[in-house]
Design a protein around this motif. Structure first.
Motif, PDB file in Angstrom:
ATOM      1  N   UNK B 285      -8.380  32.878  15.832  1.00  0.00           N
ATOM      2  CA  UNK B 285      -7.908  32.962  14.449  1.00  0.00           C
ATOM      3  C   UNK B 285      -8.368  31.747  13.642  1.00  0.00           C
ATOM      4  N   UNK B 286      -8.213  30.577  14.246  1.00  0.00           N
ATOM      5  CA  UNK B 286      -8.561  29.338  13.545  1.00  0.00           C
ATOM      6  C   UNK B 286     -10.049  29.324  13.185  1.00  0.00           C
ATOM      7  N   UNK B 287     -10.897  29.657  14.147  1.00  0.00           N
ATOM      8  CA  UNK B 287     -12.344  29.630  13.909  1.00  0.00           C
ATOM      9  C   UNK B 287     -12.776  30.697  12.902  1.00  0.00           C
ATOM     10  N   UNK B 288     -12.179  31.875  13.033  1.00  0.00           N
ATOM     11  CA  UNK B 288     -12.552  32.970  12.142  1.00  0.00           C
ATOM     12  C   UNK B 288     -12.166  32.633  10.692  1.00  0.00           C
ATOM     13  N   UNK B 289     -10.971  32.092  10.522  1.00  0.00           N
ATOM     14  CA  UNK B 289     -10.528  31.700   9.182  1.00  0.00           C
ATOM     15  C   UNK B 289     -11.470  30.630   8.615  1.00  0.00           C
TER      16      UNK B 289
END
Lengths: 400, 375
Positions: B285-289
């Motif tokens: 989630x962190x990387x995608x955001x």
């Protein structure tokens, strides 16, 4: 703490109050499990007692219309107690039978020979899209919402009957009760009073019967606070099973080809001897005859005589006698599906329509119990007992 | 061992049948103390890291990871069923587009159910032929429901794409990057099975009547659509999407804590410890955001979560999977009201496995109700 001996015939399934947690016996299929406390109805399989809101079924059957019994189950009030409230309830029920054109178009776009329960489920789901937009709050007047769904399910069944028969869309008259309108759809003419009485009798007997699979499924879904149309879609999914809704169809498939009482007897004897099943016999709960059977048998006899089909009743009696002779010693008795199926048939219903017609009646109890569940909902979330692998790890080549 | 064998003769349970053991199961172990979720013996984090969704669905249904031949047959079978009955898509044209996507999806499934092969059969052979069809039809119809939200027509599948990439193609009309696909696929894998929660239990009741597997799945979806259950990821994301910055969110969370607000996406009936599924999805989630310039969403989420867990973790309340899946679905470009759909799609796998496990020996499920006589 008390341990309830729920699988013993001494347990009456009535208590002053229920204190959670409870400790009870647990049998196969969760028999014996106390899933909830209820004020809707009392069912005691060991004595055969069945009461809706404290009134014995024997006093209700044949004396009241389905609309009155739906009112009793949902509100807890008998129609005579508050005539004004009942008229408002009845008017609301009848007004709810008008379906959106799109939903009727959807039903009629489907092949008319698809099983009616599948079409009904699709119809309820589509109706839910119309009634509940995604901004809709699920609070507010649930009471009326549930009432509305009972009428809508009946109206969908009416439109399915018309579509199945290749007839035009039904228009409802507000002065006609539900049973009248459903029979008008089946018979394609105004039904007589005795047939209306019979259908009301069937629905009153079917209106509630504990936590059968459609009802309990709906309660579980309701406990997750799903939209009420979804409760019904889920409940109808449980109706499809051959152990349940399908059973009444099998009764007719077995009985109608029999031509004489004598042949019926020998068919029963040979079927049982070869280990086959006679549809309409055996009930999970009852080890004694289902009290509703007596009421229905009388009605079937009268209707068969009236419609010049006494032979059919004689054949049914022969099947019952012969099967009872073999099965009663094993604690297997006639269940409600047997004579109910014959009565639906005498009223002119096509065999595949039976589960839907049954469901119209059951909707009253189902909605009453969903309503009760939602007064203080708690998510149904039981456990499984893990007996699988201990922890293992993925090897570089995985399982391969 | 027979599934019924786990039933003790006497059990103690709470309202909602909490604590009641319905049946023996070999499918998953949910350890709410040690923060573990295990499918058929494998920890879910290892599966998410090493396996495709197709492999995990095979594992959950059949009990072991597929060998090369089983894997390719299963993928073929799934691919064969990617085109649902036309009538199901046609029904979209008469469903109001403001209905909840799950309700539209459900309606398409009920129409598709009018056109299933072997409709009348409920023997084990016929039931085992159903999971591939159910998974692939559901995916195509779910993508169609998401497209319908923007009044767009359904897209045909792409045969060269695997299950999750094809679903995203049919929902978004674009081929996603490897990072997007692996984040989405991890979210499907960690949500593919979760014991006898309300939806799985509803499915089990339905299958116990002798109904077909698709009917059981429809009942499960009913329970899942409830706001207490599958709808929570949408609500959790809506809660944090109203803020511009982490500080604003922190103030809100503190105020809500004071008022006793029940935060969607936090707390769990079984996990009284950190939800192991959250840890798996965090880096995705962190990387995608970050890759979409939405870092502030992650900061807001982290701030709210820190406040809530700081205050409530002594009571066993932690972020659950519903708090975080929206942080993968939003940067992918899925509409917020469609967030429950991927969850629904994934967890059908577990419901079907429980149904197929229960069927051979299972009795019809019908508990009792006690009539209360006090006024």
């Amino acid at each position: 703490m008390t341990t309830y001996r729920t699988l013993s015939s001494n347990f009456s399934w009535a208590l002053d109050e229920l204190d959670w947690p409870v400790t009870s016996e647990v049998g196969p299929g969760l028999s014996g499990v106390i899933a909830t406390g209820t004020r809707v109805s009392w069912l005691d399989p060991s004595s055969g007692a069945l009461e809706y809101r404290g009134v014995p079924i024997e006093e209700l059957a044949g004396m009241h219309s389905f609309e009155e019994i739906a009112h009793l189950l949902i509100t807890g009030n008998e129609p005579d107690e508050d005539k004004e409230a009942f008229s408002a309830f009845r008017d609301q029920l009848r007004a709810s039978r008008v379906l959106p054109d799109d939903v009727i178009a959807l039903i009629r776009s489907l092949d008319s020979q698809i099983h009616p329960t599948s079409i009904l489920r699709a119809g309820v789901s589509a109706l839910g899209c119309h009634e509940m937009s995604h901004e809709d709050e699920l609070s507010g007047e649930r009471h009326w919402r549930e009432l509305r769904i009972i009428a809508q399910v009946a109206a969908l069944v009416v439109q399915i009957i018309r579509h199945r028969a290749g007839k035009e869309i039904a228009e409802f008259q507000s002065e006609n009760e539900l049973a009248f309108e459903v029979l008008r759809a089946i018979q394609d003419t105004d039904p007589d009073a005795k047939d209306v009485r019979s259908l009301n009798l069937l629905w009153v007997l079917f209106a509630d019967h504990g936590l059968d699979a459609p009802t309990f499924t709906s309660m579980v879904v309701a406990s997750a606070l799903a939209d009420p149309y979804y409760n019904v879609v889920a409940g109808l999914s449980a109706l499809r099973g051959h152990r349940l809704g399908g059973a009444s169809e099998t009764v007719l498939e077995q009985i109608l080809p029999l031509d004489t009482p004598e042949n019926a007897r020998s068919w029963v004897a040979s079927t049982i001897a070869s280990g086959g099943r006679i549809a309409g016999f055996g009930h999970r709960l009852y080890r004694i005859p289902d009290p509703r059977v007596v009421i229905l048998r009388k009605e079937v006899a009268a209707q068969a005589r009236r419609k010049g089909k006494s032979e059919l009743f004689d054949i049914a009696r022969a099947v019952e006698d012969e099967a009872q002779r073999h099965l009663a010693p094993r604690g297997v008795h006639l269940n409600i599906n047997f004579y109910a199926a014959l009565l639906f048939h005498l009223l002119g219903a096509d065999t595949p329509l039976l589960p839907c017609l049954y469901m119209v009646g059951r909707m009253a109890g189902l909605m009453a119990r969903v309503h009760e569940e939602l007064e203080n909902p708690r998510l149904y979330r039981p456990l499984g007992h893990y007996t699988g692998y201990p922890v293992r790890h993925i090897t570089p080549e995985k399982g391969r | 061992m027979k599934p019924e064998a786990g039933n003790q003769k006497v059990q103690t349970y709470q309202r909602g049948l909490e604590g009641l053991e319905v049946t023996d199961t070999r499918i998953s172990l949910i350890d709410g103390v040690k923060s573990r979720l295990i499918y058929r013996g494998y920890p879910v984090d290892e599966l998410a890291e090493n396996c495709s969704f197709e492999e995990v669905t095979y594992l959950i249904l059949h009990g072991n990871l597929p060998n090369q031949q089983e894997y390719s047959q299963w993928k073929d079978e799934l691919r064969e069923w990617r085109i649902p009955p036309k009538e199901a898509f046609d029904s979209l044209s008469i469903i109001p587009s403001n209905a909840h996507p799950l309700a539209q999806y459900r309606t398409m499934l009920t129409i598709a159910a009018c056109h299933i092969p072997e409709a009348g059969r409920s023997d084990m052979q016929a039931q085992w032929r159903r999971p591939a069809r159910i998974l692939s039809w559901s995916a195509a119809l779910a993508a169609g429901a998401i497209r319908h939200l923007n009044s767009q027509a359904p897209l045909p599948p792409k045969d060269d794409l695997d299950f999750s990439a094809n679903f995203l193609w049919q929902a978004l009309e674009r081929e996603v990057s490897p990072e997007e696909k692996s984040a989405f696929e991890a979210s499907l894998i960690v949500q593919a099975e979760h014991g006898l929660h309300a939806a799985a239990f509803a499915a089990l009741i339905v299958i116990s009547t002798g109904a077909d597997l698709g009917s059981a799945v429809l009942a499960g979806m009913g329970a899942l659509s409830g706001v207490r259950h599958g709808g929570a990821n949408q609500l959790a994301y809506e809660d944090i999407s109203k803020f511009e910055c982490a500080e604003e969110a922190r103030v809100w969370a503190r105020k809500q804590l004071d008022e006793g607000y029940r935060f969607p996406g936090y707390g769990h009936r079984v996990y009284k410890c950190p939800d192991p599924r959250v840890a798996v999805l965090e880096s995705h989630a962190k990387n995608l955001l970050a890759s979409k310039g939405m870092e502030d969403r992650w900061e807001i989420y982290s701030a709210v979560r820190a406040e809530i867990e700081g205050a409530l973790s002594p009571k066993g309340i932690y972020a659950n999977v519903d708090s975080i899946t929206g942080l993968i679905y939003a940067p992918l470009g899925l509409p917020v009201s469609s967030f429950p759909i991927p969850f629904c799609l994934a967890i059908e796998t577990g419901w079907m496995a429980h149904c197929l496990e229960y069927l051979p020996h299972g009795a019809m499920i019908e508990p009792g109700a006690v009539y209360l006589t006090s006024s």
